[in-house]
Design a protein around this motif. Sequence first.
Motif, PDB file in Angstrom:
ATOM      1  N   ILE A 208      12.430 -60.756 -17.550  1.00  0.00           N
ATOM      2  CA  ILE A 208      11.172 -60.365 -16.906  1.00  0.00           C
ATOM      3  C   ILE A 208      11.513 -59.720 -15.564  1.00  0.00           C
ATOM      4  CG2 ILE A 208       8.932 -61.111 -16.035  1.00  0.00           C
ATOM      5  CD1 ILE A 208       8.985 -63.445 -17.928  1.00  0.00           C
ATOM      6  N   ILE A 209      11.106 -58.463 -15.401  1.00  0.00           N
ATOM      7  CA  ILE A 209      11.418 -57.693 -14.189  1.00  0.00           C
ATOM      8  C   ILE A 209      10.213 -57.724 -13.263  1.00  0.00           C
ATOM      9  CG2 ILE A 209      11.935 -55.370 -13.317  1.00  0.00           C
ATOM     10  CD1 ILE A 209      12.972 -55.570 -16.687  1.00  0.00           C
ATOM     11  N   THR A 210      10.412 -58.242 -12.053  1.00  0.00           N
ATOM     12  CA  THR A 210       9.290 -58.352 -11.111  1.00  0.00           C
ATOM     13  C   THR A 210       9.588 -57.649  -9.792  1.00  0.00           C
ATOM     14  OG1 THR A 210      10.114 -60.418 -10.178  1.00  0.00           O
ATOM     15  CG2 THR A 210       8.643 -60.607 -12.068  1.00  0.00           C
ATOM     16  N   VAL A 211      10.585 -56.755  -9.789  1.00  0.00           N
ATOM     17  CA  VAL A 211      10.924 -56.086  -8.522  1.00  0.00           C
ATOM     18  C   VAL A 211       9.778 -55.169  -8.100  1.00  0.00           C
ATOM     19  CG1 VAL A 211      13.422 -56.179  -8.821  1.00  0.00           C
ATOM     20  CG2 VAL A 211      12.146 -54.230  -9.730  1.00  0.00           C
ATOM     21  N   PRO A 212       9.626 -54.934  -6.792  1.00  0.00           N
ATOM     22  CA  PRO A 212       8.547 -54.058  -6.328  1.00  0.00           C
ATOM     23  C   PRO A 212       8.643 -52.649  -6.911  1.00  0.00           C
ATOM     24  CG  PRO A 212       9.430 -55.313  -4.493  1.00  0.00           C
ATOM     25  CD  PRO A 212      10.333 -55.574  -5.662  1.00  0.00           C
ATOM     26  N   LEU A 213       7.475 -52.034  -7.062  1.00  0.00           N
ATOM     27  CA  LEU A 213       7.409 -50.659  -7.555  1.00  0.00           C
ATOM     28  C   LEU A 213       8.236 -49.713  -6.673  1.00  0.00           C
ATOM     29  CD1 LEU A 213       6.198 -48.471  -9.428  1.00  0.00           C
ATOM     30  CD2 LEU A 213       4.173 -48.463  -7.944  1.00  0.00           C
ATOM     31  N   GLY A 214       8.300 -50.001  -5.365  1.00  0.00           N
ATOM     32  CA  GLY A 214       9.088 -49.150  -4.457  1.00  0.00           C
ATOM     33  C   GLY A 214      10.557 -49.105  -4.849  1.00  0.00           C
ATOM     34  N   PHE A 215      11.093 -50.252  -5.281  1.00  0.00           N
ATOM     35  CA  PHE A 215      12.484 -50.299  -5.746  1.00  0.00           C
ATOM     36  C   PHE A 215      12.623 -49.512  -7.047  1.00  0.00           C
ATOM     37  CE2 PHE A 215      15.824 -52.044  -8.390  1.00  0.00           C
ATOM     38  CZ  PHE A 215      16.916 -52.040  -7.533  1.00  0.00           C
TER      39      PHE A 215
ATOM     40  N   LEU B 270       2.281 -43.652  -9.920  1.00  0.00           N
ATOM     41  CA  LEU B 270       1.539 -44.670  -9.161  1.00  0.00           C
ATOM     42  C   LEU B 270       1.924 -44.611  -7.685  1.00  0.00           C
ATOM     43  CD1 LEU B 270       1.690 -47.683 -11.636  1.00  0.00           C
ATOM     44  CD2 LEU B 270      -0.392 -46.561 -10.830  1.00  0.00           C
ATOM     45  N   GLY B 271       1.008 -45.025  -6.824  1.00  0.00           N
ATOM     46  CA  GLY B 271       1.277 -44.990  -5.392  1.00  0.00           C
ATOM     47  C   GLY B 271       1.927 -46.279  -4.910  1.00  0.00           C
ATOM     48  N   PHE B 272       2.770 -46.154  -3.873  1.00  0.00           N
ATOM     49  CA  PHE B 272       3.381 -47.331  -3.255  1.00  0.00           C
ATOM     50  C   PHE B 272       3.594 -46.986  -1.789  1.00  0.00           C
ATOM     51  CE2 PHE B 272       6.735 -50.452  -2.329  1.00  0.00           C
ATOM     52  CZ  PHE B 272       6.209 -51.568  -2.959  1.00  0.00           C
ATOM     53  N   GLY B 273       2.985 -47.745  -0.902  1.00  0.00           N
ATOM     54  CA  GLY B 273       3.072 -47.399   0.513  1.00  0.00           C
ATOM     55  C   GLY B 273       3.439 -48.579   1.378  1.00  0.00           C
TER      56      GLY B 273
ATOM     57  N   LYS C 286      10.801 -47.018  -8.113  1.00  0.00           N
ATOM     58  CA  LYS C 286      10.692 -45.583  -7.829  1.00  0.00           C
ATOM     59  C   LYS C 286      12.054 -45.010  -7.431  1.00  0.00           C
ATOM     60  CE  LYS C 286       5.868 -44.971  -6.363  1.00  0.00           C
ATOM     61  NZ  LYS C 286       5.544 -43.723  -7.073  1.00  0.00           N
ATOM     62  N   GLU C 287      12.790 -45.773  -6.643  1.00  0.00           N
ATOM     63  CA  GLU C 287      14.046 -45.271  -6.102  1.00  0.00           C
ATOM     64  C   GLU C 287      15.215 -45.408  -7.081  1.00  0.00           C
ATOM     65  OE1 GLU C 287      14.899 -45.293  -1.574  1.00  0.00           O
ATOM     66  OE2 GLU C 287      15.698 -47.149  -2.388  1.00  0.00           O
ATOM     67  N   HIS C 288      15.197 -46.450  -7.915  1.00  0.00           N
ATOM     68  CA  HIS C 288      16.407 -46.791  -8.666  1.00  0.00           C
ATOM     69  C   HIS C 288      16.258 -46.890 -10.178  1.00  0.00           C
ATOM     70  CE1 HIS C 288      18.593 -47.543  -4.985  1.00  0.00           C
ATOM     71  NE2 HIS C 288      17.634 -48.360  -4.567  1.00  0.00           N
ATOM     72  N   HIS C 289      15.049 -46.662 -10.729  1.00  0.00           N
ATOM     73  CA  HIS C 289      14.895 -46.983 -12.156  1.00  0.00           C
ATOM     74  C   HIS C 289      15.882 -46.226 -13.041  1.00  0.00           C
ATOM     75  CE1 HIS C 289      12.727 -43.393 -13.683  1.00  0.00           C
ATOM     76  NE2 HIS C 289      12.236 -43.326 -12.462  1.00  0.00           N
ATOM     77  N   GLN C 290      16.303 -45.024 -12.620  1.00  0.00           N
ATOM     78  CA  GLN C 290      17.188 -44.257 -13.498  1.00  0.00           C
ATOM     79  C   GLN C 290      18.554 -44.894 -13.714  1.00  0.00           C
ATOM     80  OE1 GLN C 290      15.538 -41.033 -11.704  1.00  0.00           O
ATOM     81  NE2 GLN C 290      15.549 -39.670 -13.503  1.00  0.00           N
ATOM     82  N   GLU C 291      19.166 -45.393 -12.629  1.00  0.00           N
ATOM     83  CA  GLU C 291      20.476 -46.033 -12.822  1.00  0.00           C
ATOM     84  C   GLU C 291      20.366 -47.538 -13.051  1.00  0.00           C
ATOM     85  OE1 GLU C 291      19.989 -45.913  -8.261  1.00  0.00           O
ATOM     86  OE2 GLU C 291      19.263 -44.817 -10.026  1.00  0.00           O
ATOM     87  N   PHE C 292      19.220 -48.127 -12.704  1.00  0.00           N
ATOM     88  CA  PHE C 292      19.057 -49.580 -12.798  1.00  0.00           C
ATOM     89  C   PHE C 292      18.990 -50.030 -14.264  1.00  0.00           C
ATOM     90  CE2 PHE C 292      16.393 -53.524 -12.134  1.00  0.00           C
ATOM     91  CZ  PHE C 292      17.312 -54.208 -11.353  1.00  0.00           C
ATOM     92  N   PHE C 293      18.348 -49.209 -15.107  1.00  0.00           N
ATOM     93  CA  PHE C 293      18.222 -49.537 -16.535  1.00  0.00           C
ATOM     94  C   PHE C 293      19.144 -48.637 -17.346  1.00  0.00           C
ATOM     95  CE2 PHE C 293      14.106 -50.602 -14.622  1.00  0.00           C
ATOM     96  CZ  PHE C 293      13.965 -51.916 -15.030  1.00  0.00           C
TER      97      PHE C 293
END
Length: 450
Positions: free
Chosen positions: A230-237, A261-264, A239-246
């Motif tokens: 179960i992945i619960t990391v913030p959307l901000g993370f 989606l927006g993240f501020g 946005k920055e890393h999903h390509q190499e993270f998975f």
Amino acid sequence: SFPAASGLAEMGAHWIHGPSPGNPVFCLASRYGLLGPEAAREENQQVEAGGHPPMPSVTYGSSGKVLSPKAVREARDLFYALLASTRAFQGSKEPPWPSVGQYVRAEIARTVPTMAGGQEDARRLQLAVLAACLKLECCISGTHSMDLVALEPFGEYVSLPGLDCTFPGGYSSLAERLLSDLPEGTVLLNKAVRTIQWQGSFREEGDDARVFPVRVECEDGDVFLADHVIITVPLGFLKEHHQEFFQPPLPERKAQAIRHLGFGTNNKIFLEFEQPFWEPQQQLLEVVWEDESPLEEPSADLEANWFKKLIGFVVLQPPEQHGHVLCGFIAGKESEHMETLSDAEVLSAMTRVLRTMTGNPNLPAPRSVLRSCWHSTPYTRGSYSYVAVGSSGDDIDVLAQPLPEDPRDPRPLQLLFAGEATHRTFYSTTHGALLSGWREAERLNQLFQA
């Protein structure tokens, strides 16, 4: 030490928003006896605040005077009426404007006509208060500008009834309570994950019998094999890393939801004072720059004007516990700029703001400052999500969908997604985060009972 009394400053989540029976955070906190006597009162649970706490407040203007409560209230009532009217566009095929900000500004231009004769001052003040309302809304939505927040889905967000309350022992008292029910060593902290490999066939050393589809590799080299994560990391993370993270990367539909989606950022600035300059009953000190208007472009000079995005200060209650501490809120690019400054620079800017607002050039400077830096924190990269222009509530549901996508896959639910950004009506809240975690746990329960 900070603050002088109990040292309790919430760097993250602050309030239980809408403490009433429909809020699971409130229900747990009540059951565990973590709330003060006020919060539990029946009548507090019935207040409809619409997500905007009705605290006893005083509004300072940049001319160094307290603004007329009546004038402030009239402008604010107009603003909340406009915000409420956005609900009419839910599901609309052709909303009048793409964003909440553009819609609200167009309505302000329409409803605050140039007042005749000596009324010009009253109109200027009304516009200045409306500009301040928009900044507060940026903090609530966790965005740089309401022009980034999509108009059509804006009304999907649900506010629960109840007068927002805090945890006397800090928000972490709830997490600690939940953790205490788990066996020792179940939760590993400071264990950063480098990659999550899925759709694989991984074996444990020396155990050929069992094959796992998921392999979680940590930054320290430790590896965990699993059937489900179960992945619960913030959307901000993400946005920055999903390509190499998975590995393999997420399907395009999921990646697109993450991008759209927006993240501020919404940050806090705590100021501790030797003595209060505010009245004991005041809970909120608001700040209005009297030359501002939502109908004019704000200055783009972050360095010179970042502090004008500050909406004001909440007085931490009670002073016996906290000392004399104000908690300021600031969102967006200005908030991110604040993170790059030194403590001394922030303290000096805040002192200037307070001296300007109170009209007292000799107001003593705070004795210390403490602030959150949610944008520069690598695993958050901001505070919480909003539904941005170009996205919709459907993107939240896409983000929440488990992988692999094919429900007939022999190895289902390898990756499950939870966290505030995956809850369609309660995004940006702790109760949304909690419910999303329960939702994914329930998915696994269903699988194991099948």
